[in-house]
Design an enzyme around this catalytic site. Structure first.
Site, PDB file in Angstrom:
ATOM      1  N   ARG A  33       1.484   2.017  -5.888  1.00 26.54           N
ATOM      2  CA  ARG A  33       1.729   0.997  -4.836  1.00 26.54           C
ATOM      3  C   ARG A  33       0.422   0.238  -4.633  1.00 26.54           C
ATOM      4  O   ARG A  33       0.392  -0.664  -3.765  1.00 26.54           O
ATOM      5  CB  ARG A  33       2.148   1.550  -3.592  1.00 26.54           C
ATOM      6  CG  ARG A  33       3.486   2.174  -3.980  1.00 26.54           C
ATOM      7  CD  ARG A  33       4.159   2.678  -2.568  1.00 26.54           C
ATOM      8  NE  ARG A  33       4.400   1.565  -1.482  1.00 26.54           N
ATOM      9  CZ  ARG A  33       5.219   1.122  -1.215  1.00 26.54           C
ATOM     10  NH1 ARG A  33       6.322   1.015  -2.271  1.00 26.54           N
ATOM     11  NH2 ARG A  33       5.274   0.252  -0.410  1.00 26.54           N
ATOM     12  N   GLU A  87       7.427 -11.532 -25.711  1.00 34.27           N
ATOM     13  CA  GLU A  87       6.416 -10.495 -25.227  1.00 34.27           C
ATOM     14  C   GLU A  87       7.244  -9.208 -25.386  1.00 34.27           C
ATOM     15  O   GLU A  87       6.724  -8.295 -25.577  1.00 34.27           O
ATOM     16  CB  GLU A  87       6.104 -10.475 -23.656  1.00 34.27           C
ATOM     17  CG  GLU A  87       5.181 -11.693 -23.660  1.00 34.27           C
ATOM     18  CD  GLU A  87       4.710 -11.443 -22.114  1.00 34.27           C
ATOM     19  OE1 GLU A  87       3.366 -11.211 -21.716  1.00 34.27           O
ATOM     20  OE2 GLU A  87       5.298 -11.975 -21.128  1.00 34.27           O
ATOM     21  N   TRP A 146      -3.661  -1.408  -1.286  1.00 31.79           N
ATOM     22  CA  TRP A 146      -3.916  -2.527  -2.022  1.00 31.79           C
ATOM     23  C   TRP A 146      -4.097  -3.955  -1.058  1.00 31.79           C
ATOM     24  O   TRP A 146      -3.318  -4.316  -0.241  1.00 31.79           O
ATOM     25  CB  TRP A 146      -2.470  -2.989  -2.817  1.00 31.79           C
ATOM     26  CG  TRP A 146      -2.138  -4.247  -3.460  1.00 31.79           C
ATOM     27  CD1 TRP A 146      -1.644  -5.485  -3.006  1.00 31.79           C
ATOM     28  CD2 TRP A 146      -2.604  -4.409  -4.731  1.00 31.79           C
ATOM     29  NE1 TRP A 146      -1.786  -6.255  -4.025  1.00 31.79           N
ATOM     30  CE2 TRP A 146      -2.376  -5.700  -5.116  1.00 31.79           C
ATOM     31  CE3 TRP A 146      -3.190  -3.712  -5.666  1.00 31.79           C
ATOM     32  CZ2 TRP A 146      -2.643  -6.319  -6.281  1.00 31.79           C
ATOM     33  CZ3 TRP A 146      -3.541  -4.128  -7.062  1.00 31.79           C
ATOM     34  CH2 TRP A 146      -3.113  -5.579  -7.330  1.00 31.79           C
ATOM     35  N   ASN A 156       1.126  -0.269   5.951  1.00 36.50           N
ATOM     36  CA  ASN A 156       1.399  -0.840   4.735  1.00 36.50           C
ATOM     37  C   ASN A 156       2.249  -2.284   5.174  1.00 36.50           C
ATOM     38  O   ASN A 156       3.165  -1.990   6.140  1.00 36.50           O
ATOM     39  CB  ASN A 156       2.441   0.067   3.847  1.00 36.50           C
ATOM     40  CG  ASN A 156       3.105  -0.906   2.726  1.00 36.50           C
ATOM     41  OD1 ASN A 156       2.583  -1.886   2.263  1.00 36.50           O
ATOM     42  ND2 ASN A 156       4.348  -0.380   2.414  1.00 36.50           N
ATOM     43  N   GLY A 157       1.796  -3.455   4.901  1.00 34.50           N
ATOM     44  CA  GLY A 157       2.469  -4.486   5.282  1.00 34.50           C
ATOM     45  C   GLY A 157       1.426  -5.535   5.900  1.00 34.50           C
ATOM     46  O   GLY A 157       0.307  -5.510   5.321  1.00 34.50           O
ATOM     47  N   LYS A 212       8.745 -14.740 -21.976  1.00 32.24           N
ATOM     48  CA  LYS A 212       9.134 -13.403 -21.762  1.00 32.24           C
ATOM     49  C   LYS A 212       9.763 -12.634 -22.897  1.00 32.24           C
ATOM     50  O   LYS A 212       9.586 -11.551 -23.145  1.00 32.24           O
ATOM     51  CB  LYS A 212      10.135 -13.324 -20.524  1.00 32.24           C
ATOM     52  CG  LYS A 212       9.542 -13.636 -19.032  1.00 32.24           C
ATOM     53  CD  LYS A 212       8.665 -12.485 -18.560  1.00 32.24           C
ATOM     54  CE  LYS A 212       7.198 -12.410 -18.772  1.00 32.24           C
ATOM     55  NZ  LYS A 212       6.218 -13.308 -18.183  1.00 32.24           N
ATOM     56  N   HIS A 251      12.249 -34.244 -31.834  1.00 34.84           N
ATOM     57  CA  HIS A 251      10.952 -34.456 -32.504  1.00 34.84           C
ATOM     58  C   HIS A 251      10.432 -33.356 -33.431  1.00 34.84           C
ATOM     59  O   HIS A 251       9.408 -33.233 -33.872  1.00 34.84           O
ATOM     60  CB  HIS A 251       9.916 -34.895 -31.335  1.00 34.84           C
ATOM     61  CG  HIS A 251      10.183 -36.137 -30.635  1.00 34.84           C
ATOM     62  ND1 HIS A 251      10.058 -37.259 -31.112  1.00 34.84           N
ATOM     63  CD2 HIS A 251      10.562 -36.497 -29.448  1.00 34.84           C
ATOM     64  CE1 HIS A 251      10.552 -38.318 -30.388  1.00 34.84           C
ATOM     65  NE2 HIS A 251      10.675 -37.504 -29.381  1.00 34.84           N
ATOM     66  N   CYS A 299       0.656  -1.174  -0.098  1.00 31.17           N
ATOM     67  CA  CYS A 299       0.039   0.045  -0.015  1.00 31.17           C
ATOM     68  C   CYS A 299       0.926   1.148   0.026  1.00 31.17           C
ATOM     69  O   CYS A 299       2.020   1.339  -0.042  1.00 31.17           O
ATOM     70  CB  CYS A 299      -0.871  -0.129   1.216  1.00 31.17           C
ATOM     71  SG  CYS A 299      -1.878  -1.314   1.640  1.00 31.17           S
ATOM     72  N   LYS A 316      -2.640  -6.382 -19.780  1.00 29.93           N
ATOM     73  CA  LYS A 316      -2.344  -6.828 -18.495  1.00 29.93           C
ATOM     74  C   LYS A 316      -3.300  -7.937 -17.903  1.00 29.93           C
ATOM     75  O   LYS A 316      -2.897  -8.861 -17.415  1.00 29.93           O
ATOM     76  CB  LYS A 316      -2.240  -5.654 -17.149  1.00 29.93           C
ATOM     77  CG  LYS A 316      -1.774  -6.278 -15.909  1.00 29.93           C
ATOM     78  CD  LYS A 316      -0.279  -6.537 -16.135  1.00 29.93           C
ATOM     79  CE  LYS A 316       0.136  -7.114 -14.733  1.00 29.93           C
ATOM     80  NZ  LYS A 316       1.461  -7.941 -14.897  1.00 29.93           N
ATOM     81  N   GLU A 363       8.549 -20.380 -19.928  1.00 33.31           N
ATOM     82  CA  GLU A 363       8.541 -18.917 -19.411  1.00 33.31           C
ATOM     83  C   GLU A 363       9.407 -17.960 -19.930  1.00 33.31           C
ATOM     84  O   GLU A 363       9.362 -17.028 -20.435  1.00 33.31           O
ATOM     85  CB  GLU A 363       8.517 -19.197 -17.864  1.00 33.31           C
ATOM     86  CG  GLU A 363       8.576 -17.538 -17.118  1.00 33.31           C
ATOM     87  CD  GLU A 363       7.360 -16.616 -17.471  1.00 33.31           C
ATOM     88  OE1 GLU A 363       6.342 -17.019 -18.072  1.00 33.31           O
ATOM     89  OE2 GLU A 363       7.370 -15.552 -17.097  1.00 33.31           O
TER      90      GLU A 363
END
Ligand code: AGP
Length: 607
Positions: free
Chosen positions: A27, A487, A74, A100-101, A484, A503, A2, A602, A480
């Site tokens: 944040r 993208e 958040w 925050n936490g 990446k 193959h 946050c 996103k 992945e």
């Protein structure tokens, strides 16, 4: 993750706090709030939604307060609602707290405080702080916070105000806090950008430290009360750089936030005796024992996290486990009944194909657990239980920190299920969890090797194609790594299980083709080594990313990047970080828009 802000001085606090919150919205942005002290009254304004909603709420108020705190949330504990928005108050409305936490021991504290008659109005972990400080408050706010914090476990950056005093008391453990020094006024924030328009002289708080801000000055001390003398630093960042924490792009910042994302995801959720505690999940041992098959359901990067879990869980749970792509699963006819467990993995919790798969599974009687980063998102609402990743908001379109946080959450969930089913012994569970607990440290170590990855990027950024190979746990990481790179740099890249190369993809290999091979010392090490020889025999360029450097590999590989040796549960995490960095630095060298690559979104909320 946050954002918190505070102001005390001569100017009107409302405008300064709102401007600071707007600058911290990256944040967290699911709710926002202010607490102001005016004429000895504590005024609270808070609302679900972005800071703009809060601005609308206070737009026509003539608030003259010169002392206040603000928060952009958040959500981690409790949905994004008006009630759960910060600031939180004590029973008497004397104190206001922003945080925050994560307060790890909030549940036992809440029960204890409720038993003593405290009335809670939110589902948050933060509210326990307001009631704890209330009990310790006898006219000295600093002492109340100091005393209350002795009871608290977890991570926090907090700011507390009282209608009876002209000060802001702040403290930190594990979450950032910076104090801005002005003339006759002082500021406080989670991060530099929030207060950069007002001052460039800043003091950074360390873990275990407190600050008391008045208009005239700032006093620092450690939790036990000893004063600290610290010189302020001058910050010369421009505002745009500041929002990215000094990084050039959000993607790079988020790659570097991975130790924290993993730490926050596992914090307070396990014991080294082999137990896992997942508060938003209520799966009885009987139900867990009744599970006959599992589907890990997701799209894109989240699907690869599911694939990693499949490899690990097969061993831990001794059950048939499938990793399923949302868009395929929703139109297929998978075997599902009331003994099926579906684990839906989604950063956003809104991906349409994954959500459709969840609905199908529920219609057929399955139990659904969501692994998600956004609290209150659609998938979490429709699931029977949730394991949240606590990675904070991810702004870069490419998933990075949410992927490693998913790997951590899935490891916890796997051990949780294994223990409840009686398949994992306490000692085996303890071994896995102790491995997982070293994740943040191992991630920090691999991030320190960024200059080596940059050198590789400089050497290979103009190649038109790449191949990524890995086996077993490193098979999803090869996928992945290729995703990446595609993208972020728009380079054509294929990810393959190394044994499948013969193959088909082997036909692509020539002296121009970089082949990234992921090699760890496990049961298929010799097989992967044989795959490297096959690439070399076709004159391919081998970039070996490995935790096992020896003469054999030195002889055949064109480039070697050493990855630290870790317990098995961390292998995918530490191998993916250099691949994220490789994609990032190649993207930058090719001049792409790394935070918002073309054609991507996103969150894919359409089919
Ligand atoms: C990964 O970098 C992509 N942004 C994409 O593949 C993403 O992982 C996918 O769309 C799934 O999103 P979710 O985790 O929000 O469901």
């Amino acid at each position: 993750m946050c954002g918190i802000v505070g102001y005390i001085g001569r100017r009107r606090a409302k405008e300064i706090l709102l401007e600071s919150l707007r600058r911290l919205e990256y944040r967290g942005y699911d709710s926002a709030g202010l607490a102001l002290i005016e004429d000895g009254r504590l005024l609270i304004f808070k609302r679900a939604g972005k800071v703009a909603e809060l601005e609308g709420m206070v737009a026509n108020t003539d608030l003259q307060a010169t002392l206040g705190i603000g928060h952009s949330r958040w959500a981690t504990h409790g949905r994004p609602t008006d009630e759960n928005a910060h600031p939180h108050q004590d029973c008497q409305g004397r104190l206001a707290v922003i945080h925050n936490g994560i307060i790890e021991n909030y549940l036992p504290l809440k029960q204890e405080l409720q038993a003593r008659g405290h009335k809670f109005t939110s589902e948050t972990d933060t509210e326990v702080l307001a009631h704890l400080f209330e009990e310790c408050y006898h006219g000295d706010l600093e002492e109340a916070v100091r005393a209350g914090l002795k009871r608290v476990k977890g991570a926090f950056a907090i700011a507390v105000i009282s209608k009876d005093s002209e000060e802001i008391v702040a403290a930190r453990v594990g979450s950032p806090l910076v104090i801005g020094l002005g003339e006759g006024e002082n500021f406080l924030a989670s991060d530099i950008p929030a207060i950069l328009p007002y001052t460039r002289r800043m003091l950074f708080l360390n873990d275990g430290e407190m600050a008391v801000l008045t208009a005239a000055g700032v006093r620092l001390s450690i939790f036990s009360g000893e004063p600290i003398a610290r010189e302020p630093r001058r910050i010369d960042w421009d505002p745009v750089t500041a929002q990215k924490g000094g990084y050039k792009h959000f993607m790079l910042k988020e790659i570097h936030e991975q130790p924290q994302a993993v730490e926050d995801t596992i914090r307070g959720r396990y014991s080294l005796e082999g137990e896992v505690f997942l508060e938003e999940l209520d799966l009885s041992a009987q139900k867990a024992k009744g599970i006959r098959n599992i589907y890990l359901l997701a799209c894109g990067t989240s699907f690869y996290a599911g694939l990693v879990a499949k490899y690990l869980w097969q061993d831990w749970l001794k059950l048939p486990i499938g990793a399923e792509i949302g868009s395929e699963f929703r139109y297929s006819d998978p075997y599902i009944d009331e003994k099926t467990l579906v684990v839906a993995i989604s950063q956003s919790g809104e991906t349409a194909d994954t959500l459709a798969g969840v609905r199908k599974a529920k219609e057929r009687g399955a139990t659904v657990i969501a692994v998600a980063n956004v609290v209150g998102s659609s998938i979490t609402r429709e699931a029977d239980g949730v394991v949240y990743t606590h990675a904070g908001p991810e702004i870069g379109v490419a998933s990075t920190k949410t992927f490693t946080a998913q790997l951590a959450a899935l490891a916890l969930l796997g051990v949780y299920l294994g223990r409840r089913r009686g398949e994992l012994s306490p000692s085996r569970a303890s071994e896995i969890l102790s491995g997982l607990s070293s994740g943040p440290r191992q991630l920090e170590a691999i991030l320190r090797k960024e200059p080596e990855v940059q050198a590789l990027a400089r050497r290979f950024y103009d190649k038109p194609d790449f191949l990524f190979l890995g086996r077993d746990l490193l098979h999803p990481i090869a996928l992945e790594g290729a995703l990446k790179l595609k993208e972020i740099s728009y380079i054509h890249a294929e990810g393959y299980p190394a044994g499948e190369m013969k193959h088909g993809p082997i036909a692509l290999i020539d002296e121009e083709m970089p082949v990234v091979v992921l090699v760890t010392k496990n049961s298929v090490y010799d097989k992967v080594f044989a795959n490297i020889e096959e690439v070399k025999a076709r004159k391919g360029i081998v970039l070996a990313f490995t935790d096992e450097i020896n003469k054999e590999i030195e002889k055949v590989a064109d480039q070697i990047f050493e990855v630290p040796q870790t317990p098995e549960v961390l292998t995918p995490m530490v191998f993916v970080v250099p691949l994220q960095l490789l994609a990032y630095h190649i993207g930058v060298l090719r001049g792409t828009d790394v935070d918002q690559p073309r054609n991507l979104a996103k969150s894919v909320t359409v089919e």
